[in-house]
Design a protein around this motif. Structure first.
Motif, PDB file in Angstrom:
ATOM      1  N   GLN A  88       0.571  -1.050   0.165  1.00  0.00           N
ATOM      2  CA  GLN A  88      -0.079  -0.003   0.080  1.00  0.00           C
ATOM      3  C   GLN A  88       0.853   1.401  -0.168  1.00  0.00           C
ATOM      4  OE1 GLN A  88      -2.528  -0.597   3.366  1.00  0.00           O
ATOM      5  NE2 GLN A  88      -4.102  -1.509   2.321  1.00  0.00           N
ATOM      6  N   ARG A  89       1.997   1.198   0.614  1.00  0.00           N
ATOM      7  CA  ARG A  89       2.861   2.367   0.490  1.00  0.00           C
ATOM      8  C   ARG A  89       3.684   2.310  -0.462  1.00  0.00           C
ATOM      9  NH1 ARG A  89       4.658   1.761   6.589  1.00  0.00           N
ATOM     10  NH2 ARG A  89       5.627   0.266   5.711  1.00  0.00           N
ATOM     11  N   ARG A  90       3.578   1.712  -1.499  1.00  0.00           N
ATOM     12  CA  ARG A  90       4.601   1.524  -2.506  1.00  0.00           C
ATOM     13  C   ARG A  90       4.778   2.946  -3.265  1.00  0.00           C
ATOM     14  NH1 ARG A  90       2.377  -1.745  -6.903  1.00  0.00           N
ATOM     15  NH2 ARG A  90       1.619  -0.227  -7.703  1.00  0.00           N
ATOM     16  N   THR A  91       3.645   3.827  -3.256  1.00  0.00           N
ATOM     17  CA  THR A  91       3.738   4.983  -4.027  1.00  0.00           C
ATOM     18  C   THR A  91       4.819   6.041  -3.379  1.00  0.00           C
ATOM     19  OG1 THR A  91       1.953   5.828  -3.000  1.00  0.00           O
ATOM     20  CG2 THR A  91       1.538   4.736  -5.218  1.00  0.00           C
ATOM     21  N   GLN A 139      10.654   1.814  -5.565  1.00  0.00           N
ATOM     22  CA  GLN A 139      11.824   2.056  -6.137  1.00  0.00           C
ATOM     23  C   GLN A 139      11.653   3.232  -7.269  1.00  0.00           C
ATOM     24  OE1 GLN A 139      13.876  -0.986  -8.335  1.00  0.00           O
ATOM     25  NE2 GLN A 139      15.615   0.273  -9.037  1.00  0.00           N
ATOM     26  N   PHE A 140      10.766   2.890  -8.034  1.00  0.00           N
ATOM     27  CA  PHE A 140      10.326   3.950  -9.050  1.00  0.00           C
ATOM     28  C   PHE A 140      10.178   5.420  -8.356  1.00  0.00           C
ATOM     29  CE2 PHE A 140       6.932   6.231 -11.572  1.00  0.00           C
ATOM     30  CZ  PHE A 140       7.604   6.462 -12.414  1.00  0.00           C
ATOM     31  N   HIS A 141       9.301   5.615  -7.691  1.00  0.00           N
ATOM     32  CA  HIS A 141       8.848   6.756  -7.133  1.00  0.00           C
ATOM     33  C   HIS A 141       9.972   7.727  -6.547  1.00  0.00           C
ATOM     34  CE1 HIS A 141       4.636   6.060  -8.129  1.00  0.00           C
ATOM     35  NE2 HIS A 141       4.977   4.579  -7.674  1.00  0.00           N
ATOM     36  N   ARG A 142      10.826   6.727  -5.597  1.00  0.00           N
ATOM     37  CA  ARG A 142      11.852   7.519  -5.009  1.00  0.00           C
ATOM     38  C   ARG A 142      12.944   7.772  -5.974  1.00  0.00           C
ATOM     39  NH1 ARG A 142      13.021   5.836   0.734  1.00  0.00           N
ATOM     40  NH2 ARG A 142      13.877   7.780   0.759  1.00  0.00           N
TER      41      ARG A 142
END
Length: 105
Positions: free
Chosen positions: A32-35, A39-42
């Motif tokens: 749920q906290r993937r965003t 890796q992509f978002h950060r």
């Protein structure tokens, strides 16, 4: 007879509670906290700050990446469903370019 009705009601309430508890955690908290933590978002945010690192990571400049994304974003975007959110086109393109760049060395 009154005891049996009580036991049946308690059992029904327990089953409803158990089903609701299972339904509540359909997606793990980490996912749920993937965003925020993925890796992509950060990583993409950090790479956008440094042209050289962006170029080495994707084998494209930021302007080339943005131009390519604007050309193909409609073709690679998917629709969200009730079960999951689709990956944004920028994420799909970055994964594709990263994989291609890492194998073409």
């Amino acid at each position: 007879m009154a005891d049996m009705d009580f036991v049946e009601r308690v059992a029904a309430l327990y089953l409803l509670w158990k089903a609701e508890k299972l339904r509540r955690f359909w997606v793990h908290q980490i996912l749920q906290r993937r965003t925020q933590l993925g890796q992509f978002h950060r990583l993409l945010q950090e790479l956008h700050l440094d042209d050289g690192r962006f170029q080495r990571y994707f084998r494209l400049s930021r302007s080339q990446f943005d131009e390519l994304l604007s050309r193909i974003s409609e073709r690679i975007s998917l629709q969200d469903t009730n079960y999951k959110h689709s990956m944004p086109p920028a994420e799909r393109l970055s994964i594709c370019l990263w994989r291609y760049a890492s194998f073409s060395l």
